[in-house]
Design a protein around this motif. Structure first.
Motif, PDB file in Angstrom:
ATOM      1  N   ASN A 135       0.816  -1.209   0.000  1.00 52.28           N
ATOM      2  CA  ASN A 135       0.000   0.000   0.000  1.00 52.28           C
ATOM      3  C   ASN A 135       0.851   1.261   0.000  1.00 52.28           C
ATOM      4  N   PRO A 136       0.585   2.197  -0.929  1.00 55.34           N
ATOM      5  CA  PRO A 136       1.262   3.485  -0.859  1.00 55.34           C
ATOM      6  C   PRO A 136       0.741   4.288   0.330  1.00 55.34           C
ATOM      7  N   THR A 192       8.030  19.519   4.644  1.00 50.52           N
ATOM      8  CA  THR A 192       8.220  18.644   5.803  1.00 50.52           C
ATOM      9  C   THR A 192       6.924  17.908   6.094  1.00 50.52           C
ATOM     10  N   ALA A 193       7.000  16.581   6.207  1.00 52.80           N
ATOM     11  CA  ALA A 193       5.817  15.763   6.472  1.00 52.80           C
ATOM     12  C   ALA A 193       5.299  16.010   7.881  1.00 52.80           C
ATOM     13  N   ILE A 194       3.970  16.045   8.031  1.00 53.77           N
ATOM     14  CA  ILE A 194       3.387  16.217   9.365  1.00 53.77           C
ATOM     15  C   ILE A 194       2.317  15.166   9.697  1.00 53.77           C
ATOM     16  N   SER A 195       1.792  14.460   8.696  1.00 48.90           N
ATOM     17  CA  SER A 195       0.824  13.388   8.975  1.00 48.90           C
ATOM     18  C   SER A 195       0.819  12.417   7.794  1.00 48.90           C
ATOM     19  N   ALA A 196       0.226  11.235   8.034  1.00 53.59           N
ATOM     20  CA  ALA A 196       0.249  10.206   6.997  1.00 53.59           C
ATOM     21  C   ALA A 196      -1.012   9.354   7.086  1.00 53.59           C
ATOM     22  N   ARG A 197      -1.415   8.801   5.951  1.00 50.58           N
ATOM     23  CA  ARG A 197      -2.486   7.806   5.920  1.00 50.58           C
ATOM     24  C   ARG A 197      -2.255   6.788   4.824  1.00 50.58           C
ATOM     25  N   ARG A 198      -2.585   5.545   5.124  1.00 54.34           N
ATOM     26  CA  ARG A 198      -2.393   4.470   4.160  1.00 54.34           C
ATOM     27  C   ARG A 198      -3.492   4.506   3.108  1.00 54.34           C
ATOM     28  N   VAL A 199      -3.211   3.884   2.004  1.00 53.25           N
ATOM     29  CA  VAL A 199      -4.203   3.707   0.948  1.00 53.25           C
ATOM     30  C   VAL A 199      -4.486   2.216   0.840  1.00 53.25           C
ATOM     31  N   ALA A 200      -5.768   1.836   0.900  1.00 50.93           N
ATOM     32  CA  ALA A 200      -6.125   0.439   0.672  1.00 50.93           C
ATOM     33  C   ALA A 200      -6.051   0.210  -0.829  1.00 50.93           C
ATOM     34  N   PHE A 201      -4.884  -0.228  -1.283  1.00 53.70           N
ATOM     35  CA  PHE A 201      -4.603  -0.280  -2.715  1.00 53.70           C
ATOM     36  C   PHE A 201      -5.059  -1.598  -3.303  1.00 53.70           C
TER      37      PHE A 201
END
Length: 201
Positions: A135-136, A192-201
């Motif tokens: 997953n990206p 600068t990265a501050i948050s992230a979420r997965r992709v259900a690819f």
């Protein structure tokens, strides 16, 4: 062997090769690992209003600027990330345009949240785990040029253990440091990265 299994084996191989005494020296380029679906993916530039693979039409993109009384790039980095995901999924009909646009931005595509099941800690192990599952990861960040709402798509790792991301601002491949979360190579400047979420690819 499935694509997810193959990616996990590549990650494990990278760790073993890095830690083994007497391991042969390989270049950073040889050690980079990209999710298979994104290895030859289109990296769209959100500023290319004439790209009819990305936008419904140049006229729509320019009209959106007028409606918002300012450049619509404030809203289209996430839409461009969605377009890259959809193309990697094989949906080459996806376009940014009126059909997927709300008054405040783009409609989400399948598997991108914003529910809690998609949220990730900004933690290298969490992001590596998502990548190992095939997953990206969508990363939101800030920069002096673009403010707090810019999005990029993490699709792999490089030979130093940092993350490889596709940046809609310029359509470039950039690196995100896995320790400081600062980027290099972005035309957006010091993103600068501050948050992230997965992709259900």
């Amino acid at each position: 062997m499935g694509k997810n299994t193959g990616y996990a084996i590549l990650l494990i191989g990278f760790v073993l090769a890095s830690c083994s005494p007497g391991a042969s020296i390989v270049s950073e380029e040889q050690q980079r690992t990209i999710l298979p679906a994104f290895a030859h993916a289109l990296v769209f530039d959100q500023r290319d209003y004439d790209d009819t693979r990305l936008y419904e039409s140049t006229a729509w993109a320019l009209a959106q600027d007028e409606v918002e009384a300012g450049p619509h790039w404030k809203y289209t980095c996430l839409a461009t990330v969605y377009a890259m995901i959809e193309y990697a999924r094989g949906d080459t009909s996806y376009r940014i345009g009126a059909e997927n646009w709300t008054t405040v931005g783009v409609y989400a595509i399948a598997g991108t949240g914003p529910g809690p099941q998609y949220q990730l800690e900004l933690d290298s192990a969490e992001i590596l785990g998502a990548l190992a599952s095939g997953n990206p990861v969508i990363v939101r960040g800030s920069s002096p040029r673009l403010g707090l709402g810019h999005y990029v798509l993490v699709v792999g790792t490089d030979g130093r253990g940092d993350f490889i991301a596709y940046d809609p601002w310029g359509g470039d491949e950039i690196r995100i440091d896995s320790g400081t979360w600062a980027s290099s190579g972005s035309q957006a400047g010091s993103f600068t990265a501050i948050s992230a979420r997965r992709v259900a690819f």
